[in-house]
Design a protein around this motif. Sequence first.
Motif, PDB file in Angstrom:
ATOM      1  N   TYR A 103      43.004  34.405  42.362  1.00 20.44           N
ATOM      2  CA  TYR A 103      42.719  35.131  41.112  1.00 20.44           C
ATOM      3  C   TYR A 103      43.027  34.277  39.879  1.00 20.44           C
TER       4      TYR A 103
ATOM      5  N   LEU B 114      33.707  36.332  43.121  1.00 23.47           N
ATOM      6  CA  LEU B 114      34.272  36.410  44.471  1.00 23.47           C
ATOM      7  C   LEU B 114      33.278  37.064  45.431  1.00 23.47           C
ATOM      8  N   ARG B 115      32.570  38.073  44.964  1.00 26.20           N
ATOM      9  CA  ARG B 115      31.577  38.725  45.824  1.00 26.20           C
ATOM     10  C   ARG B 115      30.417  37.785  46.160  1.00 26.20           C
TER      11      ARG B 115
ATOM     12  N   ILE C 227      38.783  41.954  49.015  1.00 29.58           N
ATOM     13  CA  ILE C 227      37.585  41.641  48.225  1.00 29.58           C
ATOM     14  C   ILE C 227      36.478  42.531  48.784  1.00 29.58           C
TER      15      ILE C 227
ATOM     16  N   ALA D 216      45.848  35.506  47.538  1.00 28.88           N
ATOM     17  CA  ALA D 216      45.146  36.264  46.507  1.00 28.88           C
ATOM     18  C   ALA D 216      45.588  35.848  45.110  1.00 28.88           C
TER      19      ALA D 216
ATOM     20  N   SER E 174      34.749  44.348  43.644  1.00 28.95           N
ATOM     21  CA  SER E 174      35.569  43.207  43.199  1.00 28.95           C
ATOM     22  C   SER E 174      34.811  42.353  42.184  1.00 28.95           C
ATOM     23  N   ASP E 175      35.506  41.344  41.647  1.00 22.73           N
ATOM     24  CA  ASP E 175      34.911  40.423  40.677  1.00 22.73           C
ATOM     25  C   ASP E 175      33.616  39.811  41.224  1.00 22.73           C
TER      26      ASP E 175
END
Length: 375
Positions: A22, A199-200, A191, A18, A195-196
């Motif tokens: 990130y 990333l999704r 996630i 992670a 989430s961001d």
Amino acid sequence: MTLNGIKKLPVTLDDKQALRIYKRLAEVNKVLGKLDAVLESSIINTSILSLLSYNESVQSTRIEGTQVTFHEIMENSRTGAKNWQQREVFNYKRAIDYGFEQIQQEVPITTRLLKSLHKLLMSDEARGTTSNGGEFRKIQNFIGPDKNIEHASYIPIGAHEIGDYMTNLEFFINGSYHKSLEVKDETQEVISYDSDALLRIAVAHAQFESIHPFLDGNGRLGRILIALIAVQENLLKHPIFFVSEELEKEKIRYYNALNATRGENPDWNPWLNLFLNASEQMALNILKKINKAEEHARKGLEVCQTQTQRNVWLATFSFPVATASQLSVYTGYHSATVKKALDYLVEKQLLDRDNSVRRNIPYYNYDLIRVIQSN
């Protein structure tokens, strides 16, 4: 070894994975922000959007075996598709455009929209029209080297499970809570639906491909999904998140990374890293194309002597292969006026004319075509 099925979302990562992801995410988001800003300020942004969309359509279908080129599509955009491979490309472009229109009208990305997009992809006798365009599969399918399920590298979930899995994915895509997205182990990095955005998008694409809800066209629709979610999440203002060109360069790595997210013990790390790297390369490549196309446009504008010539010149950025009559409809000028401007641009070596044709003479903006095709 054959992988069977997938786990529902959300995705869990260990702390070390992670942390690396990130850190990489922040770098890629910065590049995407720059791409959006440059595109907004470009004098040819509307034109370049359409051409990049056509190029994505070509690249995405090439991943699945077509041999169509961008140049070929530009030549046939006036007359229409001449074979199933070209039809597949034009269908892909239509699906992107339709999906973008729906999102502009604030229609969420749902099963209903995905079925409509799939129907467009499968229309007009393109490959897979026998596979029930717009309808989820009702039988078991599999991914493998031949038609023998014993040789399959991956067997997706059963047809009876598609509804549940697509509901889980739908809420994830739209950033909404659903009971199926509840996290059981809160000690792990997750996630999920909140989430961001980038990333999704990565997770949603892989999960859609693994659900494999349709008998055919899942790969194409899954890549369109990337561009549409990016717009819905305001990551980019236009459907320009086109990673197919980058993924096509590393096709085996792409398929291997997707496979790693499947089965009882999924590993999302290879796919998330591959997707972030491909996204960054895609953004840098499109930035380069926009800058080169803009430079080419400005060079031509300096040579033009009248407003008519300037308008006709910029029109060739929407139609890099076009006739005077086609550009007449686009610009509103009489075709004779357009032809005179085009011939002037040929004289200045900005365009090329097909001198073997006597009527409906096509004019080519080859330098622009070369820019879009470059990688």
